[in-house]
Design a protein around this motif. Structure first.
Motif: not given
Length: 207
Positions: A97-105, A117-127
């Motif tokens: 669908a186009g999401a850039r990351a998926f976090l479980d609650k 913050l990682g998405l805004v910086r353009g980090d390749v890996e998101i914890a």
């Protein structure tokens, strides 16, 4: 640089908690909140935002459809799905669908702000990004498995499918078991949902 965020969740108290968590972390401003897809689209048209944080369980169209609409309207927007519904099929659908990351609650409290913050910086890996698990988990369905899922989603039962494909009902059941294993889902209902979601896709276009 301050990350501008929109929060979309149908529970006002939950949104209030997310807002407090994000803004306390520093470098993040919550520009808009919404409790439903229509309100979220309206807010996106009137606010400059960098990241939309979406729950999946929303009234009406739901979070995945909202993600698609937001990305079509604002292609540069980063969408972060924040949901307790994190089975393999759902996570993969969110990526499609186009999401850039998926976090479980259930991720650590600080993970949400860190991901924004990682998405805004353009980090390749998101914890804690569930998308990272897809690369090792994905196994494509065979043509026969896709045909069976498509027929199940259309409402056919195992005996009808067996007759149409010239195989036994037991073989159909074995294929369904293999599909559940590949999709990492626990029930036939989730297999059906997968098939319904992809009902218009060409055979070669499915996972």
């Amino acid at each position: 640089m301050t990350a501008k965020v929109m929060l979309v969740d149908d529970h006002p108290i939950v949104r209030r908690g997310y807002r407090a968590l994000l803004e306390a972390s520093g470098g993040i401003t919550v520009m808009a909140e919404a409790g439903a897809p229509l309100a979220a689209m309206r807010a996106a048209r009137h606010c400059a935002i960098d990241v939309a944080v979406l729950d999946l369980r929303l009234p009406g169209a739901g979070g995945l459809r909202l993600c698609q609409r937001l990305r079509r309207y604002q292609p540069q927007l980063r969408v972060l799905i924040f949901s307790a519904q994190s089975d393999f099929v759902t996570v993969r659908a969110a990526r499609v669908a186009g999401a850039r990351a998926f976090l479980d609650k259930r991720a650590p409290a600080e993970a949400l702000a860190s991901a924004v913050l990682g998405l805004v910086r353009g980090d390749v890996e998101i914890a804690h990004n569930a998308f990272a698990n897809l690369h090792t988990a994905e196994r494509p369905l065979t043509d026969r498995e896709r045909a069976i899922v498509r027929r199940l989603a259309a409402g056919e039962d195992a005996r009808d499918i067996a007759a149409a494909l010239a195989i036994s009902p037991k073989t159909v059941a074995n294929h369904v078991y293999a599909v559940r294993d590949k999709l990492q889902v626990d029930s036939l209902a989730e297999v059906l949902r997968y098939g319904v979601d992809r009902g218009a896709a060409p055979a070669g276009g499915w996972l």
